[in-house]
Design a protein around this motif. Structure first.
Motif, PDB file in Angstrom:
ATOM      1  N   SER A  41      39.832  29.426  38.463  1.00 43.59           N
ATOM      2  CA  SER A  41      38.748  30.193  38.321  1.00 43.59           C
ATOM      3  C   SER A  41      37.348  29.441  38.829  1.00 43.59           C
ATOM      4  CB  SER A  41      38.737  29.936  36.650  1.00 43.59           C
ATOM      5  OG  SER A  41      38.763  28.772  35.995  1.00 43.59           O
ATOM      6  N   TRP A  47      34.054  36.758  42.161  1.00 42.76           N
ATOM      7  CA  TRP A  47      34.118  37.472  40.853  1.00 42.76           C
ATOM      8  C   TRP A  47      33.774  38.856  41.355  1.00 42.76           C
ATOM      9  CZ3 TRP A  47      37.912  35.210  39.178  1.00 42.76           C
ATOM     10  CH2 TRP A  47      38.022  34.130  38.706  1.00 42.76           C
ATOM     11  N   TRP A  51      38.360  34.750  30.181  1.00 42.55           N
ATOM     12  CA  TRP A  51      38.735  35.421  31.537  1.00 42.55           C
ATOM     13  C   TRP A  51      39.241  34.351  32.304  1.00 42.55           C
ATOM     14  CZ3 TRP A  51      39.084  39.882  34.134  1.00 42.55           C
ATOM     15  CH2 TRP A  51      38.944  39.761  35.523  1.00 42.55           C
ATOM     16  N   GLU A  52      38.641  33.149  32.326  1.00 48.82           N
ATOM     17  CA  GLU A  52      39.083  32.058  33.043  1.00 48.82           C
ATOM     18  C   GLU A  52      40.669  31.758  32.731  1.00 48.82           C
ATOM     19  OE1 GLU A  52      34.485  31.674  33.324  1.00 48.82           O
ATOM     20  OE2 GLU A  52      36.092  32.270  31.712  1.00 48.82           O
ATOM     21  N   ASP A  97      42.783  33.351  31.351  1.00 47.71           N
ATOM     22  CA  ASP A  97      43.843  34.374  31.844  1.00 47.71           C
ATOM     23  C   ASP A  97      43.909  34.038  33.242  1.00 47.71           C
ATOM     24  OD1 ASP A  97      44.180  35.098  29.111  1.00 47.71           O
ATOM     25  OD2 ASP A  97      42.797  36.991  29.385  1.00 47.71           O
ATOM     26  N   TRP A  98      43.156  33.883  34.101  1.00 50.71           N
ATOM     27  CA  TRP A  98      43.160  33.886  35.450  1.00 50.71           C
ATOM     28  C   TRP A  98      43.977  32.744  35.829  1.00 50.71           C
ATOM     29  CZ3 TRP A  98      41.666  37.145  39.515  1.00 50.71           C
ATOM     30  CH2 TRP A  98      41.495  36.254  40.678  1.00 50.71           C
ATOM     31  N   ASP A  99      43.628  31.397  35.371  1.00 44.32           N
ATOM     32  CA  ASP A  99      44.417  30.357  35.288  1.00 44.32           C
ATOM     33  C   ASP A  99      45.654  30.177  35.248  1.00 44.32           C
ATOM     34  OD1 ASP A  99      41.866  29.182  36.715  1.00 44.32           O
ATOM     35  OD2 ASP A  99      41.157  28.110  35.069  1.00 44.32           O
TER      36      ASP A  99
END
Length: 399
Positions: free
Chosen positions: A276, A283, A345-346, A348-350
């Protein structure tokens, strides 16, 4: 510095393998390591060596974390022990900066003027021109010859435009640069192609016409360890290998014999940065600007300051060792700071892409090691050379 070279590989190689549950809880190899029996520290090791090369393994936008660690070494006079530098992609700029005479001033200048990737425009030639004009030309000397520490960076020359579009490593050759204009060499080493239309990519970097060859682009494809440039430098059996990763000990250790030049004594310096953070500058491409809790500027600050602090703390701590003799490990463990800073958000991304990076490394080890072994063999037999007067692409001419 490369934008999204590895991200493209994440997407291309995604499969159904099970993800670990919580990215803030590392799944690492740290339990296979133990403190050195005689308490060998990084400071003692560096001071004892007659020569030390330093190489930066590439991982996109990790330059601030790497720079924090290097500045900490420099503050203790330990960068004066470095006798050669090898960089590629995200490491090309950092190793060039670290090879300068007044690297601390150069670091300060870079950090104060860095405008962020979004300021350079949408695509080439403007993107590269602005990066060079706003950053490279203002921070770096004009030529390799003006550096205090010898440096070599790598790029990739594709045999055809189709090979470049397909990122076909079988139809490509490594290009090692250690002389002449510096900024354009760092730029081509960093020119990660992504998106539609490559090698004339519709976004970000396009492939370059470099020293009479086209298309030439980011060197990651042929130099994932960041050690290819060592072949252009004076021989040295000792190496500090900067290894950016997402979590401490995320990547399986690379045996010394699988690195370029097969150094006898290696310190793997692990610098952990989450995906992230690495991808925060893009982004806007994912409609995530308003969802992310951390901005690119936030991440730059956290990466640099914590890497600087932790590097200072680790200098006199016993290094870790595994099964391989003369291979030491120092992990900065920056996750202690960034682990609790990410929003949903970070997180989930990671959860997805840290797992993908973990899987990518062993899945592609054979390809990396075969390429490295082949050139190590050819160089040992005198069939290939990147030194002045050598026959490798990019080898300087004899003067």
């Amino acid at each position: 510095m490369a934008l999204i070279c590895l991200f493209a590989l994440f997407l291309a190689s995604a499969d159904s393998l099970k993800m670990y549950q919580d990215p803030s809880t590392p799944v690492t190899l740290a339990n296979t390591l133990k403190p050195h029996a005689e308490g060998m520290t990084l400071r003692k090791w560096m001071l004892a060596q007659p020569c030390i090369n330093m190489a930066s393994q590439p991982l996109m936008n990790t330059q601030f974390a790497q720079l924090g660690a290097i500045d900490a070494l420099d503050s203790e006079g330990l960068m004066d022990k470095i006798t050669g530098m090898s960089g590629v992609s995200s490491g090309a700029f950092i190793t060039a900066l670290a090879a300068m005479k007044n690297r601390s001033l150069a670091s300060s200048n870079f950090r104060s003027l860095w405008p962020g990737w979004a300021s350079f425009g949408a695509t080439d030639p403007e993107f590269s021109q602005q990066y060079k004009a706003q950053v490279l030309d203002k921070v770096l000397p004009a030529t390799f010859e003006e550096l205090t520490i010898p440096l070599a960076v790598s790029a990739v020359y594709y045999h055809t435009e189709k090979a470049a579009a397909d990122v076909d490593y079988k139809e490509a050759d490594p290009f090692v640069v250690s002389d002449g204009p510096l900024a354009e060499s760092v730029l081509v080493s960093s020119s990660a192609m992504m998106g539609a239309g490559c090698p004339k990519c519709e976004n970000g970097f396009q492939a370059k016409n470099f020293r009479g060859l086209y298309p030439v682009a980011d060197g990651f494809l042929k130099d994932e360890y960041g050690t290819l440039g060592l072949h252009a430098l004076a021989p040295c059996e000792n190496l500090v290998h900067i290894v950016p990763q997402n979590l401490p000990q995320q990547l399986a250790p690379t045996p010394n014999a699988n690195l370029d030049t097969q150094p006898k004594s290696v310190v793997s310096l692990g610098v952990d940065v989450p995906t992230s953070a690495i991808m925060s500058m893009t982004w806007n491409l994912f409609n995530a600007t308003d969802k992310a809790s951390m901005t690119p500027k936030d991440w730059d600050k956290v990466e640099y300051e914590t890497a600087y602090q932790h590097m200072k703390e680790q200098l006199d701590a016993p290094m870790m060792v595994g099964e391989e003799p003369n291979h030491f490990f120092v992990d900065l463990k920056l996750i202690e700071h960034w682990g609790s800073m990410r929003g949903q958000w970070e997180l989930d991304w990671d959860k997805k892409f840290i797992a993908e990076h973990t899987k990518y490394w062993p899945r592609t080890a054979d390809r990396r090691n075969e390429m490295t072994a082949e050139r190590n063999k050819k160089i040992a037999e005198g069939q290939l050379s990147y030194r002045p007067g050598g026959n490798g692409i990019g080898a300087p001419k004899l003067k």
